[in-house]
Design a protein around this motif. Structure first.
Motif, PDB file in Angstrom:
ATOM      1  N   VAL A  51      -9.151  27.360  39.422  1.00 55.18           N
ATOM      2  CA  VAL A  51      -8.894  25.966  39.776  1.00 55.18           C
ATOM      3  C   VAL A  51      -9.245  25.114  38.561  1.00 55.18           C
ATOM      4  N   LEU A  52      -8.238  24.547  37.927  1.00 54.19           N
ATOM      5  CA  LEU A  52      -8.451  23.800  36.694  1.00 54.19           C
ATOM      6  C   LEU A  52      -8.581  22.312  36.966  1.00 54.19           C
ATOM      7  N   ARG A  53      -9.374  21.656  36.160  1.00 54.13           N
ATOM      8  CA  ARG A  53      -9.536  20.204  36.226  1.00 54.13           C
ATOM      9  C   ARG A  53      -8.942  19.580  34.968  1.00 54.13           C
ATOM     10  N   GLY A  54      -8.910  18.270  34.943  1.00 57.40           N
ATOM     11  CA  GLY A  54      -8.476  17.569  33.753  1.00 57.40           C
ATOM     12  C   GLY A  54      -6.969  17.581  33.578  1.00 57.40           C
ATOM     13  N   ALA A  55      -6.534  17.332  32.327  1.00 54.00           N
ATOM     14  CA  ALA A  55      -5.109  17.162  32.028  1.00 54.00           C
ATOM     15  C   ALA A  55      -4.304  18.414  32.340  1.00 54.00           C
ATOM     16  N   GLN A  56      -4.854  19.587  31.993  1.00 56.96           N
ATOM     17  CA  GLN A  56      -4.102  20.815  32.227  1.00 56.96           C
ATOM     18  C   GLN A  56      -3.886  21.039  33.726  1.00 56.96           C
ATOM     19  N   GLY A  57      -4.910  20.807  34.516  1.00 59.19           N
ATOM     20  CA  GLY A  57      -4.767  20.941  35.957  1.00 59.19           C
ATOM     21  C   GLY A  57      -3.754  19.960  36.518  1.00 59.19           C
ATOM     22  N   ARG A  58      -3.760  18.719  36.022  1.00 57.65           N
ATOM     23  CA  ARG A  58      -2.798  17.715  36.483  1.00 57.65           C
ATOM     24  C   ARG A  58      -1.372  18.113  36.107  1.00 57.65           C
ATOM     25  N   ASP A  59      -1.210  18.668  34.905  1.00 51.57           N
ATOM     26  CA  ASP A  59       0.117  19.120  34.475  1.00 51.57           C
ATOM     27  C   ASP A  59       0.631  20.240  35.371  1.00 51.57           C
ATOM     28  N   GLU A  60      -0.259  21.173  35.708  1.00 53.70           N
ATOM     29  CA  GLU A  60       0.142  22.283  36.576  1.00 53.70           C
ATOM     30  C   GLU A  60       0.551  21.779  37.954  1.00 53.70           C
ATOM     31  N   LEU A  61      -0.208  20.863  38.504  1.00 56.66           N
ATOM     32  CA  LEU A  61       0.122  20.314  39.820  1.00 56.66           C
ATOM     33  C   LEU A  61       1.443  19.541  39.773  1.00 56.66           C
ATOM     34  N   ALA A  62       1.679  18.814  38.684  1.00 55.89           N
ATOM     35  CA  ALA A  62       2.924  18.066  38.551  1.00 55.89           C
ATOM     36  C   ALA A  62       4.116  19.025  38.503  1.00 55.89           C
ATOM     37  N   GLU A  63       3.959  20.131  37.773  1.00 51.38           N
ATOM     38  CA  GLU A  63       5.040  21.117  37.711  1.00 51.38           C
ATOM     39  C   GLU A  63       5.236  21.786  39.067  1.00 51.38           C
ATOM     40  N   ALA A  64       4.133  22.074  39.753  1.00 47.56           N
ATOM     41  CA  ALA A  64       4.231  22.665  41.089  1.00 47.56           C
ATOM     42  C   ALA A  64       4.972  21.728  42.034  1.00 47.56           C
ATOM     43  N   ASP A  65       4.661  20.451  41.972  1.00 50.17           N
ATOM     44  CA  ASP A  65       5.333  19.483  42.837  1.00 50.17           C
ATOM     45  C   ASP A  65       6.826  19.396  42.522  1.00 50.17           C
ATOM     46  N   ALA A  66       7.178  19.484  41.231  1.00 46.20           N
ATOM     47  CA  ALA A  66       8.589  19.449  40.838  1.00 46.20           C
ATOM     48  C   ALA A  66       9.335  20.662  41.384  1.00 46.20           C
ATOM     49  N   LEU A  67       8.688  21.826  41.346  1.00 47.83           N
ATOM     50  CA  LEU A  67       9.313  23.038  41.874  1.00 47.83           C
ATOM     51  C   LEU A  67       9.467  22.970  43.389  1.00 47.83           C
ATOM     52  N   LEU A  68       8.470  22.427  44.077  1.00 39.63           N
ATOM     53  CA  LEU A  68       8.577  22.257  45.514  1.00 39.63           C
ATOM     54  C   LEU A  68       9.691  21.277  45.865  1.00 39.63           C
ATOM     55  N   GLU A  69       9.859  20.246  45.056  1.00 38.79           N
ATOM     56  CA  GLU A  69      10.968  19.314  45.254  1.00 38.79           C
ATOM     57  C   GLU A  69      12.298  20.028  45.067  1.00 38.79           C
ATOM     58  N   GLN A  70      12.372  20.907  44.066  1.00 40.98           N
ATOM     59  CA  GLN A  70      13.598  21.649  43.781  1.00 40.98           C
ATOM     60  C   GLN A  70      14.014  22.515  44.963  1.00 40.98           C
ATOM     61  N   VAL A  71      13.050  23.112  45.651  1.00 41.09           N
ATOM     62  CA  VAL A  71      13.373  23.985  46.783  1.00 41.09           C
ATOM     63  C   VAL A  71      13.286  23.236  48.118  1.00 41.09           C
ATOM     64  N   ARG A  72      13.224  21.921  48.040  1.00 35.41           N
ATOM     65  CA  ARG A  72      13.220  21.057  49.227  1.00 35.41           C
ATOM     66  C   ARG A  72      12.007  21.322  50.120  1.00 35.41           C
ATOM     67  N   MET A  73      10.856  21.464  49.462  1.00 32.10           N
ATOM     68  CA  MET A  73       9.612  21.709  50.185  1.00 32.10           C
ATOM     69  C   MET A  73       8.557  20.647  49.888  1.00 32.10           C
ATOM     70  N   ALA A  74       8.956  19.536  49.290  1.00 31.35           N
ATOM     71  CA  ALA A  74       7.984  18.508  48.908  1.00 31.35           C
ATOM     72  C   ALA A  74       7.206  17.993  50.117  1.00 31.35           C
ATOM     73  N   ARG A  75       7.873  17.862  51.238  1.00 33.76           N
ATOM     74  CA  ARG A  75       7.209  17.324  52.434  1.00 33.76           C
ATOM     75  C   ARG A  75       6.183  18.298  53.012  1.00 33.76           C
ATOM     76  N   ARG A  76       6.233  19.563  52.572  1.00 32.80           N
ATOM     77  CA  ARG A  76       5.326  20.585  53.087  1.00 32.80           C
ATOM     78  C   ARG A  76       4.323  21.020  52.031  1.00 32.80           C
ATOM     79  N   ALA A  77       4.171  20.237  50.976  1.00 33.99           N
ATOM     80  CA  ALA A  77       3.336  20.621  49.837  1.00 33.99           C
ATOM     81  C   ALA A  77       1.897  20.921  50.239  1.00 33.99           C
ATOM     82  N   THR A  78       1.363  20.143  51.162  1.00 31.44           N
ATOM     83  CA  THR A  78      -0.044  20.314  51.533  1.00 31.44           C
ATOM     84  C   THR A  78      -0.232  21.242  52.731  1.00 31.44           C
ATOM     85  N   ALA A  79       0.861  21.750  53.278  1.00 31.97           N
ATOM     86  CA  ALA A  79       0.765  22.658  54.427  1.00 31.97           C
ATOM     87  C   ALA A  79       0.201  24.004  53.976  1.00 31.97           C
ATOM     88  N   THR A  80      -0.580  24.627  54.835  1.00 32.30           N
ATOM     89  CA  THR A  80      -1.108  25.962  54.541  1.00 32.30           C
ATOM     90  C   THR A  80       0.027  26.970  54.591  1.00 32.30           C
TER      91      THR A  80
END
Length: 257
Positions: A123-152
C-alpha cells in the motif's frame, strides 16, 4: 477453409507452431498451428475436452508444450515463464475468477498497476500511490466499472467480476489478451455490456484470442474462428465460413447452423 492457420500475409502477433501437449501417453493437443493478427479478435471454439483451455495455457506459459513453439511479437517464448510473457505484452484471464475478494475493485486494479514495477506489492502513499489509484480509476472507467470502484470484489456479480478481471489484465498494458470463457457464469442481462467491452478492446490496440461456448457472442465478435476437436485444429476461417462448414457442423455446431 484450411485446418492450418497460415495467417494469410500478415505476421501474427501471437502464434503457435505445431504445438502439442501429451500427458502420460494421452494426446491433449496435437500439431496446432494458429496465430492471431494485430488488431484481430480470434475465437477458439470446440466441444468440452477439445483442448481449448490447454491451448491458452500453452500460449500463456502456464504449461510448457511437449512439442512445437510459441512466438510473441516475433520472439520465441516457448520456454519463457508466464511472468516473462506478461512482461513482453501477453495478458490472460481465466475461467475461474481469481480476485482479492476482500479488497475493493479499485485496490485489485491498483495492485495490478503496481505489479509492473519491480519489488513487492504494498500500500503506497504519496505521489506514486496517487498515480496508481488514478490509473486504476481510469481502467475501471474503461471497463464501465467506475460506479463499483469501492465495492468489495467478492461481492460483485459474475458480470462485474469479469469486467474487473479484464481491467486487471489491461493494467499490464498487453498487446495481446487471452480470454478464457469470459461469459461463463454471467447473467443474460450482463452479456451485452461485456460483449461491447470485449469488442472495444481492438479499438484500443489489443489483439484478442477468446475461448467461448456462447455461439451468439462468438459470431457477433470474432473476425476469425478456430475450431478444435479432439485436440486438433479442425478448421479456421471467418464466422460465415466456419458455420457453413459441414465437418464443423457435424463435430460441434449442429446442423441447424
Amino acid at each position: 477453409m484450411s485446418p492450418v492457420d497460415v495467417t494469410a500475409t500478415a505476421a501474427p502477433v501471437l502464434a503457435a507452431h505445431d504445438l502439442g501437449w501429451v500427458v502420460g501417453g494421452a494426446v491433449i493437443l496435437a500439431e496446432v498451428t494458429l496465430g492471431v493478427r494485430d488488431g484481430e479478435l480470434l475465437a477458439v471454439i470446440g466441444p468440452n475436452g477439445a483442448g481449448k483451455s490447454t491451448l491458452l495455457h500453452l500460449l500463456s506459459g502456464v504449461r510448457r508444450p511437449t512439442s512445437g513453439t510459441v512466438e510473441l511479437g516475433g520472439r520465441d517464448v516457448t520456454r519463457a515463464s508466464a511472468a516473462a510473457r506478461a512482461r513482453h505484452g501477453l495478458g490472460r484471464t481465466f475461467q475461474t475468477s481469481s480476485l482479492f475478494g476482500g479488497l475493493s475493485a479499485r485496490e485489485n486494479v491498483r495492485l495490478a498497476v503496481q505489479s509492473r514495477r519491480p519489488g513487492p506489492l504494498s500500500v503506497l502513499r504519496g505521489a506514486q500511490g496517487r498515480d496508481e489509484l488514478a490509473e486504476a480509476d481510469a481502467l475501471l472507467e474503461q471497463v464501465r466499472m467506475a460506479r463499483r470502484a469501492t465495492a468489495t470484489a467478492g461481492e460483485l456479480s459474475h458480470g462485474d467480476k469479469r469486467k474487473l478481471e479484464i481491467a486487471i489484465a489491461l493494467a499490464r498494458k498487453p498487446s495481446v489478451l487471452l480470454l478464457d470463457e469470459p461469459m461463463a457464469g454471467v447473467s443474460v442481462e450482463d452479456v451485452p455490456a461485456l460483449v461491447e467491452l470485449i469488442g472495444g478492446l481492438r479499438a484500443g490496440g489489443v489483439s484478442v484470442t477468446m475461448v467461448e461456448h456462447h455461439m451468439d457472442v462468438v459470431l457477433g465478435l470474432a473476425d476469425r474462428v478456430a475450431v478444435l476437436h479432439h485436440g486438433r485444429l479442425l478448421a479456421v476461417g471467418s464466422p460465415a465460413e466456419v458455420t457453413a462448414d459441414a465437418t464443423v457442423q457435424q463435430a460441434y455446431l449442429g446442423e441447424e447452423l
